[in-house]
Design a protein around this motif. Structure first.
Motif, PDB file in Angstrom:
ATOM      1  N   PRO A  29       1.127  -1.388   0.006  1.00 15.09           N
ATOM      2  CA  PRO A  29       0.407   0.080  -0.214  1.00 15.09           C
ATOM      3  C   PRO A  29       0.684   1.072   0.229  1.00 15.09           C
ATOM      4  CG  PRO A  29      -0.828  -1.249   1.236  1.00 15.09           C
ATOM      5  CD  PRO A  29       0.334  -2.307   0.932  1.00 15.09           C
ATOM      6  N   ASP A  30       1.690   1.484   0.834  1.00 15.38           N
ATOM      7  CA  ASP A  30       2.725   2.381   0.938  1.00 15.38           C
ATOM      8  C   ASP A  30       3.598   2.832  -0.625  1.00 15.38           C
ATOM      9  OD1 ASP A  30       2.329   2.667   3.386  1.00 15.38           O
ATOM     10  OD2 ASP A  30       3.767   2.391   3.814  1.00 15.38           O
ATOM     11  N   SER A  31       3.601   1.977  -1.674  1.00  9.12           N
ATOM     12  CA  SER A  31       4.377   1.534  -3.010  1.00  9.12           C
ATOM     13  C   SER A  31       3.002   2.534  -3.831  1.00  9.12           C
ATOM     14  CB  SER A  31       4.858   0.673  -3.187  1.00  9.12           C
ATOM     15  OG  SER A  31       5.614   0.255  -2.689  1.00  9.12           O
ATOM     16  N   VAL A  32       1.867   2.443  -3.720  1.00 14.59           N
ATOM     17  CA  VAL A  32       1.093   2.764  -4.202  1.00 14.59           C
ATOM     18  C   VAL A  32       0.468   4.223  -3.730  1.00 14.59           C
ATOM     19  CG1 VAL A  32      -1.713   2.788  -4.408  1.00 14.59           C
ATOM     20  CG2 VAL A  32      -0.245   0.907  -4.635  1.00 14.59           C
ATOM     21  N   SER A  33       0.698   4.692  -2.877  1.00 16.92           N
ATOM     22  CA  SER A  33       0.704   5.878  -2.316  1.00 16.92           C
ATOM     23  C   SER A  33       1.751   6.875  -2.769  1.00 16.92           C
ATOM     24  CB  SER A  33       0.972   5.720  -0.742  1.00 16.92           C
ATOM     25  OG  SER A  33      -0.930   5.316  -0.153  1.00 16.92           O
ATOM     26  N   VAL A  34       3.006   5.726  -2.486  1.00 20.93           N
ATOM     27  CA  VAL A  34       3.917   6.580  -3.655  1.00 20.93           C
ATOM     28  C   VAL A  34       3.761   7.336  -4.933  1.00 20.93           C
ATOM     29  CG1 VAL A  34       6.552   7.230  -3.739  1.00 20.93           C
ATOM     30  CG2 VAL A  34       5.393   5.993  -0.849  1.00 20.93           C
ATOM     31  N   MET A  36       0.618   7.491  -6.398  1.00 20.97           N
ATOM     32  CA  MET A  36       0.192   8.829  -6.679  1.00 20.97           C
ATOM     33  C   MET A  36       0.051   9.690  -6.187  1.00 20.97           C
ATOM     34  SD  MET A  36      -2.107   6.598  -8.100  1.00 20.97           S
ATOM     35  CE  MET A  36      -3.874   7.594  -8.541  1.00 20.97           C
ATOM     36  N   SER A  37       1.158   9.780  -4.931  1.00 21.87           N
ATOM     37  CA  SER A  37       1.797  11.784  -4.902  1.00 21.87           C
ATOM     38  C   SER A  37       1.785  12.050  -6.044  1.00 21.87           C
ATOM     39  CB  SER A  37       1.944  10.874  -3.394  1.00 21.87           C
ATOM     40  OG  SER A  37       1.181  10.580  -2.285  1.00 21.87           O
ATOM     41  N   GLU A  40      -0.511  13.089  -8.408  1.00 23.57           N
ATOM     42  CA  GLU A  40      -0.841  13.938  -8.585  1.00 23.57           C
ATOM     43  C   GLU A  40       0.254  15.439  -7.756  1.00 23.57           C
ATOM     44  OE1 GLU A  40      -3.202  13.370  -5.079  1.00 23.57           O
ATOM     45  OE2 GLU A  40      -4.092  11.553  -5.832  1.00 23.57           O
ATOM     46  N   HIS A  53      -4.296  -3.283  -7.402  1.00 22.57           N
ATOM     47  CA  HIS A  53      -3.053  -2.120  -8.155  1.00 22.57           C
ATOM     48  C   HIS A  53      -1.848  -2.742  -8.632  1.00 22.57           C
ATOM     49  CE1 HIS A  53      -6.115   0.625  -5.414  1.00 22.57           C
ATOM     50  NE2 HIS A  53      -5.684  -0.759  -4.329  1.00 22.57           N
TER      51      HIS A  53
END
Length: 80
Positions: A29-34, A36-37, A40, A53
């Motif tokens: 999940p942290d990889s996906v967040s990085v 996506m951030s 963005e 994901h």
């Protein structure tokens, strides 16, 4: 996973369920967040991902993608 393809294995033919495959290949999940951030922060907000994901698809211009990825894209057409 290899055992399901080995005819001499007791697990031969016992394939994974879709849920098991998704768990196996899903990124943290942290990889996906990085990712996506990062998208963005580069003004790429029209994105969607697969249910686990492992793929993220975004809409942007070619010029924007070239700048973000330090790449050059070309269009080739076979005329035959």
């Amino acid at each position: 996973v290899l055992a399901t393809s080995d005819p001499e294995s007791m697990a031969y033919g016992e394939h994974l369920t879709l849920e098991q495959v998704n768990e196996l290949i899903a990124p943290a999940p942290d990889s996906v967040s990085v990712v996506m951030s990062h998208l963005e922060s580069n003004n790429i907000t029209d994105c969607e991902s697969t249910s686990n994901h492992d793929f993220i698809k975004c809409l942007t211009t070619v010029t924007h993608a070239e700048n973000l990825l330090s790449a050059k894209y070309f269009y080739y057409k076979h005329l035959k």
